[in-house]
Structures are given as structure tokens and as C-alpha cells.
Design a protein around this motif. Structure first.
Motif, PDB file in Angstrom:
ATOM      1  N   ILE A  51       0.856  -1.186   0.000  1.00 40.12           N
ATOM      2  CA  ILE A  51       0.000   0.000   0.000  1.00 40.12           C
ATOM      3  C   ILE A  51       0.893   1.238   0.000  1.00 40.12           C
ATOM      4  O   ILE A  51       1.743   1.402   0.884  1.00 40.12           O
ATOM      5  N   VAL A  52       0.688   2.109  -0.963  1.00 39.02           N
ATOM      6  CA  VAL A  52       1.510   3.301  -1.130  1.00 39.02           C
ATOM      7  C   VAL A  52       1.279   4.274   0.026  1.00 39.02           C
ATOM      8  O   VAL A  52       0.150   4.518   0.433  1.00 39.02           O
ATOM      9  N   ALA A  53       2.385   4.813   0.535  1.00 41.16           N
ATOM     10  CA  ALA A  53       2.311   5.800   1.613  1.00 41.16           C
ATOM     11  C   ALA A  53       1.769   7.121   1.077  1.00 41.16           C
ATOM     12  O   ALA A  53       1.880   7.413  -0.108  1.00 41.16           O
ATOM     13  N   ILE A  54       1.192   7.887   1.987  1.00 41.05           N
ATOM     14  CA  ILE A  54       0.698   9.223   1.641  1.00 41.05           C
ATOM     15  C   ILE A  54       1.403  10.214   2.552  1.00 41.05           C
ATOM     16  O   ILE A  54       1.260  10.150   3.778  1.00 41.05           O
ATOM     17  N   SER A  55       2.156  11.116   1.971  1.00 44.73           N
ATOM     18  CA  SER A  55       2.845  12.143   2.743  1.00 44.73           C
ATOM     19  C   SER A  55       1.826  13.013   3.482  1.00 44.73           C
ATOM     20  O   SER A  55       0.867  13.499   2.893  1.00 44.73           O
ATOM     21  N   ILE A  59      -0.506   8.320   9.592  1.00 44.89           N
ATOM     22  CA  ILE A  59      -1.336   7.630  10.591  1.00 44.89           C
ATOM     23  C   ILE A  59      -2.623   7.121   9.959  1.00 44.89           C
ATOM     24  O   ILE A  59      -3.024   5.973  10.169  1.00 44.89           O
ATOM     25  N   SER A  60      -3.269   7.950   9.160  1.00 43.85           N
ATOM     26  CA  SER A  60      -4.529   7.554   8.517  1.00 43.85           C
ATOM     27  C   SER A  60      -4.314   6.392   7.558  1.00 43.85           C
ATOM     28  O   SER A  60      -5.096   5.442   7.539  1.00 43.85           O
ATOM     29  N   ALA A  61      -3.261   6.456   6.761  1.00 41.28           N
ATOM     30  CA  ALA A  61      -3.002   5.405   5.774  1.00 41.28           C
ATOM     31  C   ALA A  61      -2.620   4.096   6.453  1.00 41.28           C
ATOM     32  O   ALA A  61      -3.068   3.019   6.042  1.00 41.28           O
ATOM     33  N   LYS A  62      -1.801   4.182   7.492  1.00 36.68           N
ATOM     34  CA  LYS A  62      -1.436   2.966   8.240  1.00 36.68           C
ATOM     35  C   LYS A  62      -2.664   2.360   8.902  1.00 36.68           C
ATOM     36  O   LYS A  62      -2.853   1.147   8.874  1.00 36.68           O
ATOM     37  N   SER A  63      -3.481   3.207   9.501  1.00 34.14           N
ATOM     38  CA  SER A  63      -4.695   2.724  10.170  1.00 34.14           C
ATOM     39  C   SER A  63      -5.643   2.065   9.180  1.00 34.14           C
ATOM     40  O   SER A  63      -6.231   1.020   9.472  1.00 34.14           O
ATOM     41  N   MET A  64      -5.796   2.670   8.039  1.00 36.90           N
ATOM     42  CA  MET A  64      -6.667   2.112   7.002  1.00 36.90           C
ATOM     43  C   MET A  64      -6.156   0.740   6.563  1.00 36.90           C
ATOM     44  O   MET A  64      -6.927  -0.211   6.440  1.00 36.90           O
ATOM     45  N   THR A  65      -4.853   0.640   6.349  1.00 36.90           N
ATOM     46  CA  THR A  65      -4.249  -0.641   5.959  1.00 36.90           C
ATOM     47  C   THR A  65      -4.469  -1.688   7.048  1.00 36.90           C
ATOM     48  O   THR A  65      -4.856  -2.827   6.754  1.00 36.90           O
ATOM     49  N   ASN A  66      -4.261  -1.313   8.300  1.00 38.49           N
ATOM     50  CA  ASN A  66      -4.464  -2.250   9.418  1.00 38.49           C
ATOM     51  C   ASN A  66      -5.913  -2.716   9.509  1.00 38.49           C
ATOM     52  O   ASN A  66      -6.179  -3.904   9.733  1.00 38.49           O
ATOM     53  N   GLU A  67      -6.849  -1.798   9.346  1.00 37.35           N
ATOM     54  CA  GLU A  67      -8.263  -2.155   9.450  1.00 37.35           C
ATOM     55  C   GLU A  67      -8.704  -3.065   8.307  1.00 37.35           C
ATOM     56  O   GLU A  67      -9.487  -4.002   8.509  1.00 37.35           O
ATOM     57  N   VAL A  68      -8.212  -2.804   7.108  1.00 37.13           N
ATOM     58  CA  VAL A  68      -8.542  -3.688   5.981  1.00 37.13           C
ATOM     59  C   VAL A  68      -7.952  -5.064   6.232  1.00 37.13           C
ATOM     60  O   VAL A  68      -8.598  -6.084   5.976  1.00 37.13           O
ATOM     61  N   ASN A  69      -6.725  -5.133   6.752  1.00 38.73           N
ATOM     62  CA  ASN A  69      -6.125  -6.427   7.084  1.00 38.73           C
ATOM     63  C   ASN A  69      -6.964  -7.187   8.106  1.00 38.73           C
ATOM     64  O   ASN A  69      -7.190  -8.385   7.962  1.00 38.73           O
ATOM     65  N   LYS A  70      -7.435  -6.501   9.146  1.00 39.29           N
ATOM     66  CA  LYS A  70      -8.289  -7.152  10.147  1.00 39.29           C
ATOM     67  C   LYS A  70      -9.564  -7.692   9.512  1.00 39.29           C
ATOM     68  O   LYS A  70      -9.985  -8.813   9.800  1.00 39.29           O
ATOM     69  N   LEU A  71     -10.153  -6.898   8.648  1.00 39.89           N
ATOM     70  CA  LEU A  71     -11.373  -7.328   7.977  1.00 39.89           C
ATOM     71  C   LEU A  71     -11.105  -8.533   7.076  1.00 39.89           C
ATOM     72  O   LEU A  71     -11.883  -9.487   7.064  1.00 39.89           O
TER      73      LEU A  71
END
Length: 79
Positions: A51-55, A59-71
């Protein structure tokens, strides 16, 4: 966030419904969210690798990635 799966439990759409923070709203862009399409419970997504980082939205991008992984891990149980 809403995630829509196809009949094979593969992500077909991801959308941020409400984003209340002052920074990081880029995580709601269709272009950035397209990265999650086609992913399934077989995937373990890594921020800055899969998942590409967003400058300015780390925090938002990492959190989104983590939540999708949990799902994806949860939905994998049904597959």
C-alpha cells in the motif's frame, strides 16, 4: 469505511464514508483506495510495500491498511 466484497469474498470496492480529521483526507481518494481492490483473505497487506504511503497522512493510511487487514482476516474465516 465500507468495504464491498464480490461472491468470492474479494474486495470489489472500498469507500471512506466520513473523515473528520484535518489532515490525511487523501486516504478517501478513489485513486488511493483502488489499491485494496482485488485483495482477499489470502493477502496480508503491508503499508509502504503493498500500500503506497501518503505524505502527511501516515497515521490515517497505516490505520486504514491495518483495518482492511483485520477485515480480510475475519472474512477469510467464511471462505
Amino acid at each position: 469505511m465500507i468495504v464491498i466484497f464480490d461472491k468470492n469474498l474479494i474486495i470489489s470496492k472500498v469507500k471512506i464514508l466520513i473523515y473528520r480529521e484535518d489532515h490525511g483526507a487523501e486516504v478517501g481518494s478513489k485513486r488511493w483506495l483502488k489499491q485494496f481492490i482485488g485483495k482477499s483473505g489470502d493477502n496480508n497487506l503491508k503499508y509502504q510495500k503493498d500500500i503506497v504511503a501518503i505524505s502527511g497522512a501516515t497515521i490515517s493510511a497505516k490505520s486504514m491498511t491495518n483495518e482492511v487487514n483485520k477485515l480480510l482476516k475475519t472474512i477469510h474465516i467464511f471462505n
